[in-house]
Design an enzyme around this catalytic site. Structure first.
Site, PDB file in Angstrom:
ATOM      1  N   TYR A 109       5.450  13.030  -2.343  1.00 20.97           N
ATOM      2  CA  TYR A 109       4.791  11.854  -2.911  1.00 20.97           C
ATOM      3  C   TYR A 109       4.533  11.989  -4.406  1.00 20.97           C
ATOM      4  CZ  TYR A 109       3.671   9.594   1.539  1.00 20.97           C
ATOM      5  OH  TYR A 109       3.742   8.947   2.743  1.00 20.97           O
ATOM      6  N   LYS A 143       8.508  22.834   8.013  1.00 20.93           N
ATOM      7  CA  LYS A 143       9.954  22.877   8.289  1.00 20.93           C
ATOM      8  C   LYS A 143      10.476  24.140   7.601  1.00 20.93           C
ATOM      9  CE  LYS A 143      13.814  21.063   9.857  1.00 20.93           C
ATOM     10  NZ  LYS A 143      14.135  20.869  11.285  1.00 20.93           N
ATOM     11  N   ASP A 197       9.921  18.730  13.553  1.00 20.20           N
ATOM     12  CA  ASP A 197      10.754  17.994  14.521  1.00 20.20           C
ATOM     13  C   ASP A 197      10.267  18.256  15.946  1.00 20.20           C
ATOM     14  OD1 ASP A 197      11.616  20.622  14.202  1.00 20.20           O
ATOM     15  OD2 ASP A 197      13.759  20.158  14.249  1.00 20.20           O
ATOM     16  N   ASP A 246       1.885  11.947   7.155  1.00 21.60           N
ATOM     17  CA  ASP A 246       1.989  10.484   7.184  1.00 21.60           C
ATOM     18  C   ASP A 246       2.715  10.054   8.457  1.00 21.60           C
ATOM     19  OD1 ASP A 246       1.969   7.784   6.218  1.00 21.60           O
ATOM     20  OD2 ASP A 246       4.080   8.042   5.679  1.00 21.60           O
ATOM     21  N   ASP A 290       1.020   8.279  12.336  1.00 24.63           N
ATOM     22  CA  ASP A 290       1.380   7.008  12.991  1.00 24.63           C
ATOM     23  C   ASP A 290       1.816   7.271  14.430  1.00 24.63           C
ATOM     24  OD1 ASP A 290       0.987   5.718  10.495  1.00 24.63           O
ATOM     25  OD2 ASP A 290       2.605   4.304  10.910  1.00 24.63           O
TER      26      ASP A 290
HETATM   27  C1  IPM Z   1      -0.704   5.676   4.588  1.00 25.89           C
HETATM   28  C2  IPM Z   1       0.373   4.830   3.954  1.00 25.89           C
HETATM   29  C3  IPM Z   1       0.555   5.241   2.508  1.00 25.89           C
HETATM   30  C4  IPM Z   1       1.092   6.664   2.506  1.00 25.89           C
HETATM   31  C5  IPM Z   1       1.465   4.342   1.639  1.00 25.89           C
HETATM   32  C6  IPM Z   1       1.111   2.906   1.741  1.00 25.89           C
HETATM   33  C7  IPM Z   1       1.411   4.784   0.205  1.00 25.89           C
HETATM   34  O1  IPM Z   1       1.547   4.893   4.689  1.00 25.89           O
HETATM   35  O2  IPM Z   1      -1.834   5.678   4.078  1.00 25.89           O
HETATM   36  O3  IPM Z   1      -0.452   6.318   5.601  1.00 25.89           O
HETATM   37  O4  IPM Z   1       2.307   6.869   2.682  1.00 25.89           O
HETATM   38  O5  IPM Z   1       0.298   7.571   2.317  1.00 25.89           O
HETATM   39 MN    MN Z   2       1.299   5.917   6.617  1.00 32.77          MN
END
Ligand code: IPM
Ligand code: MN
Ligand code: NAD
Length: 350
Positions: A141, A187, A219, A243, A247
């Site tokens: 990032y 990794k 992975d 990140d 999710d």
């Molecule tokens: C998160 C989002 C952000 C990230 C983006 C929107 C910059 O996906 O907060 O998880 O990748 O950190």
């Molecule tokens: Mn995210």
């Protein structure tokens, strides 16, 4: 107590869910005799529209002069092809960097009434209670140089030992108050930055003999997370892996809308739900505000040191779910309600 809290609703459903989270903080303040001074500022697409930049100077200044920041979400399709400097997401990354937060805590806890809200089997996810500690200030990032032309795109994933060490310490400290297990995800079979990561985490672990440390590849973790989620306690990992895995972890809890986060370690703490601006449901009033409300509870716990108040708010969320209420993302809940109704019912239980 008194606290100055900067509110950054941002874009899409960020506006709807933040409204409910702020109202919950107001209810807590009233009930327990605290004073929260809220200041609302622009970030993301709305800031681009009004001021031409995704993170106005004033926004960062106000955030830096407050005790905590509560953010909704940024981003919308109309900005997707903007140059990097003019993307809403760049505003959020600038905010995280400007505040100096480097450890992003993303707890994934399955409330029992939501076992059937997840597409995963109940017997697999029942009992899920894990915490992803995502490194937030480094990795791909923030790697330099970064570049994009029509024919070429460049990012670099780099870590220094101090960057790894400080986030690893956060993970081990938190594990002490939990089930005393840290899984470090990397990794290291391919990436040099991961080889450093593994070496430094192993070194830090020596200071925490009571904590069990295991290493895993990202992975394989992506698979294990949905096969045996209850085997995890604290997961510590670099920015991009964290990140993605968070999710995925959201699915264990029934919905991405459930996950809160706290970003700590800098000058001012930042709280935000894990989800984005959800353009597909924005403006419909049906977004799940519980991730944002749970983020407000984390704000009470970590910044305000109000453990009892944090617990009251979290318990209210639990009760609302037990009563069968849910926004449309929680399909299995018998009492289907809107974003604002959900906020209202949580406040009633508070
Ligand atoms: C998160 C989002 C952000 C990230 C983006 C929107 C910059 O996906 O907060 O998880 O990748 O950190
Ligand atoms: Mn995210
Ligand atoms: P998203 O998280 O916005 O949505 C993914 C899916 O989950 C969508 O179907 C959405 O409807 C659903 N969802 C998310 N939050 C929900 C909630 N609270 N209640 C009910 N359903 C919910 O991810 P995306 O669609 O990939 O990204 C949309 C935009 O958001 C992009 O511009 C992206 O960059 C941005 N984004 C911002 C943040 C942030 O501000 N922290 C995080 C992730 C994505």
């Amino acid at each position: 107590m008194r606290a100055r809290i900067t509110i950054l609703p941002g874009d899409g459903i960020g506006v709807d869910v933040t409204r409910e989270a702020v109202a919950c903080l107001e209810t807590i303040a009233e009930k327990f005799g605290h004073e929260f001074d809220f200041k609302t500022q622009l970030i993301g697409g709305v800031a681009l529209d009004r001021l031409g930049v995704p993170l106005p100077d004033e926004t960062l200044e106000v955030c830096l002069s407050s005790d905590a920041v509560l953010l909704g979400a940024v981003g919308a399709p109309q900005y997707d092809n903007n140059p990097p400097k003019l993307k809403p997401e760049t505003g959020l990354l600038g905010l995280r960097a400007g505040l100096g937060v480097f450890a992003n805590l993303r707890p994934a806890f399955l409330h029992e009434p939501l076992v059937d809200a997840s597409p995963l089997k109940a017997e697999i996810i029942r009992g899920t209670d894990l915490l992803i500690v995502r490194e937030l200030a480094g990795g791909a990032y923030f790697g330099r140089p970064r570049e994009v032309t029509d024919e070429y795109g460049l990012n670099t994933m780099a870590y220094t030992a101090p960057e790894v060490e400080r986030v690893a310490r956060v993970a081990f400290e938190i594990a002490r108050g939990r089930r005393k297990k840290v899984t470090s995800i990397d990794k290291a079979n391919v990436l040099e930055s991961s080889q450093l990561w593994r070496k430094v985490v192993t070194r830090v672990a020596a200071d925490y003999p009571e904590i069990m440390l295991e290493h895993g590849y990202v992975d394989s973790c992506a698979m294990a997370l949905v096969m045996r989620p209850t085997s995890y306690d604290v997961i510590v990992t670099e920015n991009l892996f964290g990140d993605i895995l968070s999710d995925e972890a959201a699915v264990l809890t029934g919905s991405l809308g459930m996950l809160p986060s706290a970003s700590i370690g800098g000058k001012v703490d930042l709280y935000e739900p894990v989800h984005g601006s959800a353009p597909d449901i924005a403006g419909k009033g049906i977004a799940n505000p519980l991730g944002a409300i749970a983020s407000a509870a984390l704000l009470l716990r970590y910044t305000c040191k109000l453990e009892r108040e944090a617990k009251v708010l979290e318990d209210a969320i639990g009760k609302v779910l037990n009563e069968g209420y849910g926004t449309p993302d929680l399909k299995s809940q018998p009492k289907q309600i809107t974003t604002s109704e959900m906020g209202e019912i949580v406040r009633r239980y508070v």
